[in-house]
Write a protein that holds these residues in place. Structure first.
Motif, PDB file in Angstrom:
ATOM      1  N   MET A 127     -48.166   2.446  19.339  1.00 56.53           N
ATOM      2  CA  MET A 127     -47.474   3.708  19.440  1.00 56.53           C
ATOM      3  C   MET A 127     -48.041   4.491  20.627  1.00 56.53           C
ATOM      4  N   PRO A 128     -47.205   4.836  21.608  1.00 65.27           N
ATOM      5  CA  PRO A 128     -47.705   5.603  22.749  1.00 65.27           C
ATOM      6  C   PRO A 128     -48.001   7.052  22.360  1.00 65.27           C
ATOM      7  N   LEU A 129     -48.839   7.692  23.146  1.00 69.75           N
ATOM      8  CA  LEU A 129     -49.160   9.099  22.916  1.00 69.75           C
ATOM      9  C   LEU A 129     -47.965   9.972  23.271  1.00 69.75           C
ATOM     10  N   HIS A 130     -47.883  11.135  22.657  1.00 73.33           N
ATOM     11  CA  HIS A 130     -46.848  12.122  22.987  1.00 73.33           C
ATOM     12  C   HIS A 130     -46.976  12.450  24.470  1.00 73.33           C
ATOM     13  N   HIS A 131     -45.855  12.579  25.158  1.00 72.15           N
ATOM     14  CA  HIS A 131     -45.890  12.766  26.623  1.00 72.15           C
ATOM     15  C   HIS A 131     -46.654  14.024  27.030  1.00 72.15           C
ATOM     16  N   GLU A 132     -46.592  15.088  26.220  1.00 74.01           N
ATOM     17  CA  GLU A 132     -47.348  16.304  26.552  1.00 74.01           C
ATOM     18  C   GLU A 132     -48.854  16.077  26.380  1.00 74.01           C
ATOM     19  N   LEU A 133     -49.234  15.311  25.364  1.00 68.79           N
ATOM     20  CA  LEU A 133     -50.644  14.988  25.161  1.00 68.79           C
ATOM     21  C   LEU A 133     -51.125  14.063  26.277  1.00 68.79           C
ATOM     22  N   ASP A 134     -50.314  13.102  26.647  1.00 69.76           N
ATOM     23  CA  ASP A 134     -50.676  12.202  27.751  1.00 69.76           C
ATOM     24  C   ASP A 134     -50.861  12.991  29.047  1.00 69.76           C
ATOM     25  N   LYS A 135     -50.007  13.990  29.275  1.00 72.61           N
ATOM     26  CA  LYS A 135     -50.125  14.839  30.465  1.00 72.61           C
ATOM     27  C   LYS A 135     -51.444  15.614  30.439  1.00 72.61           C
ATOM     28  N   LYS A 136     -51.805  16.155  29.271  1.00 71.34           N
ATOM     29  CA  LYS A 136     -53.060  16.900  29.108  1.00 71.34           C
ATOM     30  C   LYS A 136     -54.260  15.988  29.365  1.00 71.34           C
ATOM     31  N   LEU A 137     -54.168  14.745  28.919  1.00 68.67           N
ATOM     32  CA  LEU A 137     -55.273  13.795  29.067  1.00 68.67           C
ATOM     33  C   LEU A 137     -55.296  13.118  30.434  1.00 68.67           C
ATOM     34  N   SER A 138     -54.328  13.414  31.280  1.00 66.44           N
ATOM     35  CA  SER A 138     -54.317  12.869  32.643  1.00 66.44           C
ATOM     36  C   SER A 138     -55.083  13.766  33.608  1.00 66.44           C
ATOM     37  N   LYS A 139     -55.479  14.957  33.144  1.00 64.99           N
ATOM     38  CA  LYS A 139     -56.217  15.892  33.988  1.00 64.99           C
ATOM     39  C   LYS A 139     -57.682  15.478  34.095  1.00 64.99           C
ATOM     40  N   ILE A 140     -58.372  16.058  35.047  1.00 60.90           N
ATOM     41  CA  ILE A 140     -59.798  15.814  35.240  1.00 60.90           C
ATOM     42  C   ILE A 140     -60.580  16.965  34.606  1.00 60.90           C
ATOM     43  N   TYR A 141     -61.598  16.621  33.820  1.00 59.98           N
ATOM     44  CA  TYR A 141     -62.435  17.593  33.131  1.00 59.98           C
ATOM     45  C   TYR A 141     -63.882  17.413  33.584  1.00 59.98           C
ATOM     46  N   GLU A 142     -64.777  18.128  32.954  1.00 59.73           N
ATOM     47  CA  GLU A 142     -66.199  18.007  33.266  1.00 59.73           C
ATOM     48  C   GLU A 142     -66.665  16.578  32.974  1.00 59.73           C
ATOM     49  N   PRO A 143     -67.423  15.970  33.877  1.00 55.89           N
ATOM     50  CA  PRO A 143     -67.910  14.602  33.645  1.00 55.89           C
ATOM     51  C   PRO A 143     -68.811  14.511  32.405  1.00 55.89           C
ATOM     52  N   ARG A 144     -68.682  13.398  31.705  1.00 58.23           N
ATOM     53  CA  ARG A 144     -69.496  13.076  30.522  1.00 58.23           C
ATOM     54  C   ARG A 144     -69.552  14.231  29.520  1.00 58.23           C
ATOM     55  N   ALA A 145     -68.387  14.782  29.201  1.00 58.76           N
ATOM     56  CA  ALA A 145     -68.300  15.913  28.274  1.00 58.76           C
ATOM     57  C   ALA A 145     -67.537  15.507  27.022  1.00 58.76           C
ATOM     58  N   THR A 146     -67.753  16.259  25.950  1.00 59.26           N
ATOM     59  CA  THR A 146     -66.976  16.138  24.727  1.00 59.26           C
ATOM     60  C   THR A 146     -66.220  17.445  24.573  1.00 59.26           C
ATOM     61  N   ILE A 147     -64.899  17.352  24.507  1.00 62.97           N
ATOM     62  CA  ILE A 147     -64.053  18.543  24.492  1.00 62.97           C
ATOM     63  C   ILE A 147     -63.252  18.588  23.198  1.00 62.97           C
ATOM     64  N   ASN A 148     -63.358  19.714  22.483  1.00 58.41           N
ATOM     65  CA  ASN A 148     -62.608  19.943  21.250  1.00 58.41           C
ATOM     66  C   ASN A 148     -61.422  20.831  21.569  1.00 58.41           C
ATOM     67  N   ASP A 149     -60.254  20.497  21.013  1.00 61.58           N
ATOM     68  CA  ASP A 149     -59.037  21.254  21.301  1.00 61.58           C
ATOM     69  C   ASP A 149     -58.077  21.071  20.123  1.00 61.58           C
ATOM     70  N   VAL A 150     -56.898  21.687  20.247  1.00 66.85           N
ATOM     71  CA  VAL A 150     -55.830  21.551  19.253  1.00 66.85           C
ATOM     72  C   VAL A 150     -54.562  21.181  20.006  1.00 66.85           C
ATOM     73  N   PHE A 151     -53.772  20.261  19.426  1.00 69.45           N
ATOM     74  CA  PHE A 151     -52.502  19.861  20.028  1.00 69.45           C
ATOM     75  C   PHE A 151     -51.450  19.776  18.931  1.00 69.45           C
ATOM     76  N   LYS A 152     -50.441  20.643  19.015  1.00 69.62           N
ATOM     77  CA  LYS A 152     -49.312  20.662  18.063  1.00 69.62           C
ATOM     78  C   LYS A 152     -49.773  20.651  16.607  1.00 69.62           C
ATOM     79  N   GLY A 153     -50.783  21.463  16.292  1.00 68.05           N
ATOM     80  CA  GLY A 153     -51.262  21.590  14.918  1.00 68.05           C
ATOM     81  C   GLY A 153     -52.288  20.561  14.503  1.00 68.05           C
ATOM     82  N   TYR A 154     -52.584  19.598  15.356  1.00 66.27           N
ATOM     83  CA  TYR A 154     -53.601  18.585  15.073  1.00 66.27           C
ATOM     84  C   TYR A 154     -54.860  18.903  15.865  1.00 66.27           C
ATOM     85  N   ASP A 155     -55.995  18.572  15.299  1.00 70.82           N
ATOM     86  CA  ASP A 155     -57.259  18.728  16.006  1.00 70.82           C
ATOM     87  C   ASP A 155     -57.479  17.497  16.865  1.00 70.82           C
TER      88      ASP A 155
END
Length: 86
Positions: A1-29
């Motif tokens: 099952m592929p990821l939701h396109h909006e979630l895939d777009k969010k995960l295509s960005k560059i973040y802080e190296p070697r980090a753990t990031i907590n967030d919420v997406f469409k009511g899911y943690d």
């Protein structure tokens, strides 16, 4: 099952190296970890417990790069199954 396109777009960005990031997406943690280049490579998706761990599903990302560079040629997410840490 592929990821939701909006979630895939969010995960295509560059973040802080070697980090753990907590967030919420469409009511899911969600929690994701990044590699040394700041690209998300592990995703935990579901509901967060009081201790901070997520019960749901775990995904890992495979990244293929252009030869001799850091440019991403192709990437995809694989569902590694359910996570129900006791």
């Amino acid at each position: 099952m592929p990821l939701h396109h909006e979630l895939d777009k969010k995960l295509s960005k560059i973040y802080e190296p070697r980090a753990t990031i907590n967030d919420v997406f469409k009511g899911y943690d969600i929690t994701f970890r990044t590699n040394e280049n700041g690209e998300p490579v592990v995703l935990f998706f579901g509901k967060r417990r009081p201790d901070g761990k997520i019960v749901g599903e775990r995904f890992t990302r495979t990244i293929k790069r252009e030869l001799g560079s850091l440019t991403v040629k192709h990437s995809h997410w694989d569902n590694q199954g359910k996570i129900m840490n006791a």
